[in-house]
Enzyme design. Sequence first.
Site, PDB file in Angstrom:
ATOM      1  N   HIS A  92      32.998  39.505  34.403  1.00  0.00           N
ATOM      2  CA  HIS A  92      34.097  39.529  33.443  1.00  0.00           C
ATOM      3  C   HIS A  92      33.682  40.314  32.197  1.00  0.00           C
ATOM      4  CE1 HIS A  92      35.742  35.754  35.570  1.00  0.00           C
ATOM      5  NE2 HIS A  92      36.445  36.809  35.931  1.00  0.00           N
ATOM      6  N   GLU A 125      28.021  29.197  33.191  1.00  0.00           N
ATOM      7  CA  GLU A 125      28.857  29.552  32.044  1.00  0.00           C
ATOM      8  C   GLU A 125      27.989  29.298  30.818  1.00  0.00           C
ATOM      9  OE1 GLU A 125      32.020  30.617  32.020  1.00  0.00           O
ATOM     10  OE2 GLU A 125      32.962  29.928  33.869  1.00  0.00           O
TER      11      GLU A 125
HETATM   12  O1  0X9 Z   1      37.267  31.413  36.381  1.00  0.00           O
HETATM   13  C1  0X9 Z   1      36.195  31.997  36.590  1.00  0.00           C
HETATM   14  O2  0X9 Z   1      36.108  33.017  37.263  1.00  0.00           O
HETATM   15  C2  0X9 Z   1      34.924  31.441  35.958  1.00  0.00           C
HETATM   16  N1  0X9 Z   1      35.180  31.031  34.603  1.00  0.00           N
HETATM   17  S1  0X9 Z   1      35.404  32.185  33.454  1.00  0.00           S
HETATM   18  O3  0X9 Z   1      35.815  31.510  32.242  1.00  0.00           O
HETATM   19  N2  0X9 Z   1      34.056  32.919  33.150  1.00  0.00           N
HETATM   20  O4  0X9 Z   1      36.370  33.115  33.917  1.00  0.00           O
HETATM   21  C3  0X9 Z   1      34.437  30.259  36.749  1.00  0.00           C
HETATM   22  C4  0X9 Z   1      34.031  30.622  38.130  1.00  0.00           C
HETATM   23  C5  0X9 Z   1      33.737  29.409  38.970  1.00  0.00           C
HETATM   24  N3  0X9 Z   1      33.704  29.768  40.352  1.00  0.00           N
HETATM   25  C6  0X9 Z   1      34.834  30.085  41.054  1.00  0.00           C
HETATM   26  N4  0X9 Z   1      36.020  29.987  40.533  1.00  0.00           N
HETATM   27  N5  0X9 Z   1      34.669  30.487  42.286  1.00  0.00           N
HETATM   28 ZN    ZN Z   2      33.715  34.796  33.643  1.00  0.00          ZN
END
Ligand code: 0X9
Ligand code: ZN
Length: 418
Positions: free
Chosen positions: A178, A379
Site C-alpha cells: 500500500h 501492521e
Molecule cells: O486491509 C488490508 O489490506 C490490510 N490493512 S491496511 O490497513 N494496511 O490496508 C490488512 C491485511 C490483512 N490481510 C488480509 N486482508 N488478507
Molecule cells: Zn496496508
Amino acid sequence: MARVLFLSFLTTVSVEATVGQHAGGKVFRLKPENKQDLQFLKNVSHTGKVDFWHPHSIDLVTTNWTVDFRVGADWASQVQAGLEKIGLKYDVLIENVQSLMEKQFDQNATDSTGYNYERYHQWNEIESWITKVTIKNPRLISRFEIGQSYEERGIYVLRVGKRTRFMKPAIFMDCGIHAREWISPAFCQWFVKEAVTNYGIDSTMTALLDKLDFLIVPVINVDGYVYSWTKDRFWRKTRSRNSGSNCVGTDPNRNFDARWCTIGASRNPCDETYCGSHAESEMEVKAVANFIRQYRGIKAYITIHSYSQMCLFPYSYTYSLASNYKELNALARNAVKVLSSLHGTQYEYGPASIVIYPSAGGSDDWAYDLGIKYSFTFELRDTGRYGFLLPESQIKPTCEETMLAINYIAAYVLNHPY
Ligand code: 0X9
Ligand code: ZN
Ligand code: ZN
C-alpha cells in the site's frame, strides 16, 4: 571600563535572549589567567546563557584551568567581543554547534554510502540504495528484478543471506504493498541495513543469515509509492488504468488469488479496496506471485503494512481457523511480546478476519494456501495519532522493535523445519 559596558549590555538583553539558547551557538576554550579573567567568566555564567562543558560548573574553575563552554547562537558574538575587549585569549572549538549536531545525527543514521535510514525516501533514492547496498555487500546480497510495474518501474527482490553451495530455507518479506504506508518500505530497508551491519558481529543475526535467506521486496507498489510522494500522500492502490472508468488503480492486497473478491473487497474501480478486473490483474501482484511460486524453499511469508499495531495471520477470507491456528497464534503472541519489550508498544494479534475485518484476495492468505504455513501481516505503528503520517522520529524505534518480532519468527522457522 569596556568590560563594565559589555556586562551591562549582557544584562539588558538577557531576558529576550533565552529562547535561542539551545539553538546552537559556539563552543569556546580558554584559560583564565587572573582574577579579572575569572570574574569575567563568572559574570558571563551568571547570565544563564552559558553551558559549561568542561568543567561542568564555573565554581570549579580556578586560574589556569582549561575551560570549555558553549554559548547560544544569540550570545556568541557578544561574548566573543567581550573576550576580545578584555584581551583574554581563546579558541573557538566549535564554530557552529547546530550544524555539527545535524552532521552527528546524520552520521548516526547513515551507512557508509551516506544513506539515512531514519528518513522516508523517494523511490529514485530507494532504487539507487538497492543498487548500492547490493554492490557493497556482495557476499550477503544479490538482487533480482522480478518484474515491472504498470508504469514500467523495476520491482526488486534482495536476497539477503550468507552465500552457500546449497539452497537454504527462505523467508519472504515484502513492503510497500500500500503506497501511503511509508513506514513499511522504511522497515524493509532497515532490515537489510541491520543484516549487513550485524552479520559477523551479532550472533543471532549471524546465525540467521548463515542458515536462512531473506527475500526482501523493499517496495512492491512502486507506482503508487511514487504517486504518494508526488500527487496524493494518501494514495493506497496501484496506478493502473481501469477500462470503462476514470478511476485509477487496484488494491493490490485484494488482487491475490485467494478467494478473490468474494468478501471485503469492491468491484468498483473507484473504491479503495477495488479487487481488480481479475486475480493477479496487477503486474506488481503477478510479479510477486510468480516469484514466490517458482522459488523453492520459502518457509515463511511476511508482509509489512501500517498502521494499527497488529500481527495478523490467516484467514482473512473466512472466519474459519487455519489448520495450524494454535501454532500461528502462539507464534504471533510471542512475537508481539518481544516487540513490546523494547519500547512497550502494544500489538494485537490473531486471524485478520476476526481481529480487523474479513477480506479476500490478500497476499497472506494466498501464500498460506500455497503451502507457506507461517504467513503474517504486520501492521506497524501507530494506532492513529499520526497514522500514515508517522513522523520520521519514530522510524528508528518502530524498526528496532519490529526487528525483534521478525527475528523471533525467523528463529522459530529455522527451528521448525518442514
Ligand atoms: O486491509 C488490508 O489490506 C490490510 N490493512 S491496511 O490497513 N494496511 O490496508 C490488512 C491485511 C490483512 N490481510 C488480509 N486482508 N488478507
Ligand atoms: Zn496496508
Ligand atoms: Zn530505541
